[in-house]
Write a protein that holds these residues in place. Structure first.
Motif, PDB file in Angstrom:
ATOM      1  N   ALA A 168       0.847  -1.191   0.000  1.00 12.52           N
ATOM      2  CA  ALA A 168       0.000   0.000   0.000  1.00 12.52           C
ATOM      3  C   ALA A 168       0.886   1.246   0.000  1.00 12.52           C
ATOM      4  CB  ALA A 168      -0.892  -0.004   1.236  1.00 12.52           C
ATOM      5  N   PRO A 169       0.370   2.394  -0.444  1.00 16.62           N
ATOM      6  CA  PRO A 169       1.148   3.635  -0.353  1.00 16.62           C
ATOM      7  C   PRO A 169       1.610   3.864   1.086  1.00 16.62           C
ATOM      8  CG  PRO A 169      -0.797   3.976  -1.699  1.00 16.62           C
ATOM      9  CD  PRO A 169      -0.941   2.609  -1.089  1.00 16.62           C
ATOM     10  N   GLY A 170       2.890   4.094   1.243  1.00 17.82           N
ATOM     11  CA  GLY A 170       3.447   4.274   2.579  1.00 17.82           C
ATOM     12  C   GLY A 170       3.720   2.982   3.314  1.00 17.82           C
ATOM     13  N   GLY A 171       3.466   1.845   2.645  1.00 18.14           N
ATOM     14  CA  GLY A 171       3.696   0.547   3.273  1.00 18.14           C
ATOM     15  C   GLY A 171       5.163   0.234   3.444  1.00 18.14           C
ATOM     16  N   VAL A 172       5.454  -0.754   4.296  1.00 20.84           N
ATOM     17  CA  VAL A 172       6.834  -1.120   4.632  1.00 20.84           C
ATOM     18  C   VAL A 172       7.078  -2.585   4.275  1.00 20.84           C
ATOM     19  CG1 VAL A 172       8.544  -1.304   6.484  1.00 20.84           C
ATOM     20  CG2 VAL A 172       6.797   0.486   6.566  1.00 20.84           C
ATOM     21  N   LEU A 173       8.202  -2.835   3.616  1.00 21.87           N
ATOM     22  CA  LEU A 173       8.636  -4.207   3.328  1.00 21.87           C
ATOM     23  C   LEU A 173       9.981  -4.435   3.993  1.00 21.87           C
ATOM     24  CD1 LEU A 173       8.501  -6.225   0.045  1.00 21.87           C
ATOM     25  CD2 LEU A 173      10.677  -5.970   1.225  1.00 21.87           C
ATOM     26  N   VAL A 174      10.099  -5.534   4.723  1.00 23.79           N
ATOM     27  CA  VAL A 174      11.365  -5.907   5.354  1.00 23.79           C
ATOM     28  C   VAL A 174      11.741  -7.285   4.827  1.00 23.79           C
ATOM     29  CG1 VAL A 174      12.523  -6.468   7.521  1.00 23.79           C
ATOM     30  CG2 VAL A 174      10.957  -4.524   7.414  1.00 23.79           C
ATOM     31  N   ALA A 175      12.973  -7.401   4.294  1.00 23.60           N
ATOM     32  CA  ALA A 175      13.383  -8.664   3.683  1.00 23.60           C
ATOM     33  C   ALA A 175      14.898  -8.806   3.703  1.00 23.60           C
ATOM     34  CB  ALA A 175      12.899  -8.731   2.229  1.00 23.60           C
ATOM     35  N   PRO A 176      15.384 -10.044   3.883  1.00 20.69           N
ATOM     36  CA  PRO A 176      16.819 -10.298   3.735  1.00 20.69           C
ATOM     37  C   PRO A 176      17.139 -10.519   2.255  1.00 20.69           C
ATOM     38  CG  PRO A 176      15.711 -12.297   4.461  1.00 20.69           C
ATOM     39  CD  PRO A 176      14.653 -11.244   4.332  1.00 20.69           C
ATOM     40  N   VAL A 177      18.197  -9.882   1.801  1.00 18.44           N
ATOM     41  CA  VAL A 177      18.579  -9.967   0.385  1.00 18.44           C
ATOM     42  C   VAL A 177      20.063 -10.286   0.287  1.00 18.44           C
ATOM     43  CG1 VAL A 177      18.789  -8.711  -1.800  1.00 18.44           C
ATOM     44  CG2 VAL A 177      16.766  -8.395  -0.373  1.00 18.44           C
ATOM     45  N   GLY A 178      20.378 -11.283  -0.541  1.00 19.42           N
ATOM     46  CA  GLY A 178      21.781 -11.651  -0.732  1.00 19.42           C
ATOM     47  C   GLY A 178      21.906 -12.789  -1.720  1.00 19.42           C
ATOM     48  N   PRO A 179      23.122 -13.060  -2.197  1.00 22.71           N
ATOM     49  CA  PRO A 179      23.328 -14.103  -3.207  1.00 22.71           C
ATOM     50  C   PRO A 179      23.251 -15.520  -2.656  1.00 22.71           C
ATOM     51  CG  PRO A 179      25.426 -13.147  -2.566  1.00 22.71           C
ATOM     52  CD  PRO A 179      24.365 -12.334  -1.883  1.00 22.71           C
ATOM     53  N   ASP A 180      23.385 -15.680  -1.349  1.00 20.99           N
ATOM     54  CA  ASP A 180      23.304 -17.006  -0.741  1.00 20.99           C
ATOM     55  C   ASP A 180      22.614 -16.876   0.614  1.00 20.99           C
ATOM     56  OD1 ASP A 180      25.330 -15.901   0.870  1.00 20.99           O
ATOM     57  OD2 ASP A 180      26.889 -16.721  -0.425  1.00 20.99           O
ATOM     58  N   ARG A 181      23.009 -17.683   1.593  1.00 19.91           N
ATOM     59  CA  ARG A 181      22.334 -17.626   2.891  1.00 19.91           C
ATOM     60  C   ARG A 181      22.709 -16.398   3.712  1.00 19.91           C
ATOM     61  NH1 ARG A 181      20.716 -23.036   5.510  1.00 19.91           N
ATOM     62  NH2 ARG A 181      20.312 -24.379   3.726  1.00 19.91           N
ATOM     63  N   ASP A 182      23.815 -15.778   3.391  1.00 13.82           N
ATOM     64  CA  ASP A 182      24.255 -14.577   4.113  1.00 13.82           C
ATOM     65  C   ASP A 182      23.935 -13.343   3.293  1.00 13.82           C
ATOM     66  OD1 ASP A 182      25.661 -15.698   6.518  1.00 13.82           O
ATOM     67  OD2 ASP A 182      26.782 -16.726   4.933  1.00 13.82           O
ATOM     68  N   GLY A 183      23.308 -12.372   3.899  1.00 18.75           N
ATOM     69  CA  GLY A 183      22.946 -11.163   3.177  1.00 18.75           C
ATOM     70  C   GLY A 183      22.647 -10.023   4.128  1.00 18.75           C
ATOM     71  N   MET A 184      21.880  -9.058   3.634  1.00 19.55           N
ATOM     72  CA  MET A 184      21.566  -7.844   4.384  1.00 19.55           C
ATOM     73  C   MET A 184      20.062  -7.726   4.576  1.00 19.55           C
ATOM     74  SD  MET A 184      22.805  -5.129   5.888  1.00 19.55           S
ATOM     75  CE  MET A 184      24.498  -5.243   5.291  1.00 19.55           C
ATOM     76  N   LEU A 185      19.642  -7.403   5.778  1.00 22.60           N
ATOM     77  CA  LEU A 185      18.233  -7.148   6.031  1.00 22.60           C
ATOM     78  C   LEU A 185      17.915  -5.733   5.559  1.00 22.60           C
ATOM     79  CD1 LEU A 185      15.677  -8.406   7.295  1.00 22.60           C
ATOM     80  CD2 LEU A 185      16.287  -7.231   9.426  1.00 22.60           C
ATOM     81  N   LEU A 186      16.957  -5.628   4.652  1.00 20.65           N
ATOM     82  CA  LEU A 186      16.591  -4.346   4.065  1.00 20.65           C
ATOM     83  C   LEU A 186      15.182  -3.945   4.483  1.00 20.65           C
ATOM     84  CD1 LEU A 186      17.836  -4.834   0.378  1.00 20.65           C
ATOM     85  CD2 LEU A 186      19.105  -3.910   2.334  1.00 20.65           C
ATOM     86  N   ARG A 187      14.979  -2.639   4.607  1.00 19.28           N
ATOM     87  CA  ARG A 187      13.637  -2.090   4.820  1.00 19.28           C
ATOM     88  C   ARG A 187      13.340  -1.116   3.694  1.00 19.28           C
ATOM     89  NH1 ARG A 187      12.119   0.408  10.503  1.00 19.28           N
ATOM     90  NH2 ARG A 187      13.948   1.683  10.054  1.00 19.28           N
ATOM     91  N   ARG A 189      10.529   1.509   1.944  1.00 19.58           N
ATOM     92  CA  ARG A 189       9.333   2.302   2.192  1.00 19.58           C
ATOM     93  C   ARG A 189       9.379   3.540   1.319  1.00 19.58           C
ATOM     94  NH1 ARG A 189       8.254   3.268   8.225  1.00 19.58           N
ATOM     95  NH2 ARG A 189      10.436   3.873   8.093  1.00 19.58           N
ATOM     96  N   ALA A 190       8.285   3.800   0.608  1.00 19.47           N
ATOM     97  CA  ALA A 190       8.154   4.991  -0.227  1.00 19.47           C
ATOM     98  C   ALA A 190       9.314   5.133  -1.208  1.00 19.47           C
ATOM     99  CB  ALA A 190       8.044   6.238   0.657  1.00 19.47           C
ATOM    100  N   GLY A 191       9.741   4.010  -1.777  1.00 19.89           N
ATOM    101  CA  GLY A 191      10.799   4.049  -2.774  1.00 19.89           C
ATOM    102  C   GLY A 191      12.200   4.149  -2.204  1.00 19.89           C
ATOM    103  N   LEU A 192      12.318   4.206  -0.894  1.00 15.97           N
ATOM    104  CA  LEU A 192      13.626   4.308  -0.256  1.00 15.97           C
ATOM    105  C   LEU A 192      13.968   2.978   0.419  1.00 15.97           C
ATOM    106  CD1 LEU A 192      13.280   7.824   1.404  1.00 15.97           C
ATOM    107  CD2 LEU A 192      14.362   7.253  -0.788  1.00 15.97           C
ATOM    108  N   THR A 193      15.242   2.591   0.352  1.00 15.13           N
ATOM    109  CA  THR A 193      15.696   1.341   0.948  1.00 15.13           C
ATOM    110  C   THR A 193      16.819   1.619   1.935  1.00 15.13           C
ATOM    111  OG1 THR A 193      15.138   0.095  -1.051  1.00 15.13           O
ATOM    112  CG2 THR A 193      16.670  -0.940   0.479  1.00 15.13           C
ATOM    113  N   GLU A 194      16.717   1.028   3.113  1.00 20.60           N
ATOM    114  CA  GLU A 194      17.780   1.193   4.111  1.00 20.60           C
ATOM    115  C   GLU A 194      18.248  -0.167   4.595  1.00 20.60           C
ATOM    116  OE1 GLU A 194      16.491   2.754   7.992  1.00 20.60           O
ATOM    117  OE2 GLU A 194      14.440   2.667   7.226  1.00 20.60           O
ATOM    118  N   GLU A 195      19.509  -0.249   4.978  1.00 21.96           N
ATOM    119  CA  GLU A 195      20.087  -1.485   5.479  1.00 21.96           C
ATOM    120  C   GLU A 195      19.938  -1.532   6.994  1.00 21.96           C
ATOM    121  OE1 GLU A 195      24.125  -1.657   4.166  1.00 21.96           O
ATOM    122  OE2 GLU A 195      23.573  -2.090   2.078  1.00 21.96           O
TER     123      GLU A 195
END
Length: 210
Positions: A168-187, A189-195
């Motif tokens: 939804a507009p203003g909604g938040v997605l939190v997800a781990p992203v990486g090439p294998d089992r180790d990666g970065m947790l990202l948030r 929101r509104a087109g902006l991504t933070e680690e």
């Protein structure tokens, strides 16, 4: 050997440890103190339920460590009114925590056996209102979109586009992203991504992640 301490005592101690480690959201802490993690793991692992560690549940799947569940839930900044999508039901534990913090939870699990056992565990612990679906999580749940928050509990090589589209507009997605089992947790929101910090998860399964 069975622990001489009641599960509730160990659960309270876990919550105090989370508070000491920096979890501040009272809604999240209350949820962690409410949900019986021992009911979402194998009976022979119940004595380990309140240690801050992942535990095996089925095949390659695990139930995340309590600190990870708390961090991810807190990052969603839930107020109790939201519709939440969880990708990667696993044992159902994190879905129960989300349900204690939000209005609605839809959770998607790629493994049919896990989806079935999670449904049973959620029903048995009083979180039967959580909607559990056996589905490809990378595709989301377009029939229930938009979602105010999305939590992905498995490592994806990139943020699944379908999940971003279902926010939804203003909604938040939190997800781990990486090439294998180790990666970065990202948030996101509104087109902006933070680690939010490095994490380790099993890989997200689905047609768009192979």
């Amino acid at each position: 050997m069975e622990s001489p301490e009641p599960a509730a005592t160990r659960r309270h101690r876990m919550v105090e440890a989370l508070r000491h480690e920096g979890v501040r959201d009272p809604r999240v802490l209350a949820a962690m103190d409410l949900v019986p993690r021992e009911r979402f793991v194998a009976a022979d692992l119940a004595d380990l339920a309140y240690e801050d560690r992942p535990l095996p549940i089925h095949a390659d799947a695990t139930v995340s460590a309590p600190s990870i569940v708390a961090r991810m839930t807190e990052a969603l900044e839930l107020t109790g009114t939201e519709r939440v999508l969880e990708v990667g039901t696993g044992s159902g534990y994190a879905a129960a925590v989300l349900a204690a913090c939000a209005a609605e939870v839809v959770t998607l699990e790629y493994d049919e056996d896990l989806a079935r056992s999670a449904r049973d565990a959620l029903d048995a612990t009083g979180f039967g209102a959580v909607e559990v679906r056996h589905a490809d999580g990378a595709l989301g749940a377009p029939d229930r979109a938009p979602f105010d928050a999305v939590a992905v509990t498995a490592m994806a090589p990139e943020l699944p586009p379908a999940l971003l589209e279902q926010l939804a507009p203003g909604g938040v997605l939190v997800a781990p992203v990486g090439p294998d089992r180790d990666g970065m947790l990202l948030r996101c929101r509104a087109g902006l991504t933070e680690e939010l910090g490095p994490v380790r998860f099993v890989a997200l399964r689905g047609a768009q992640t192979r």
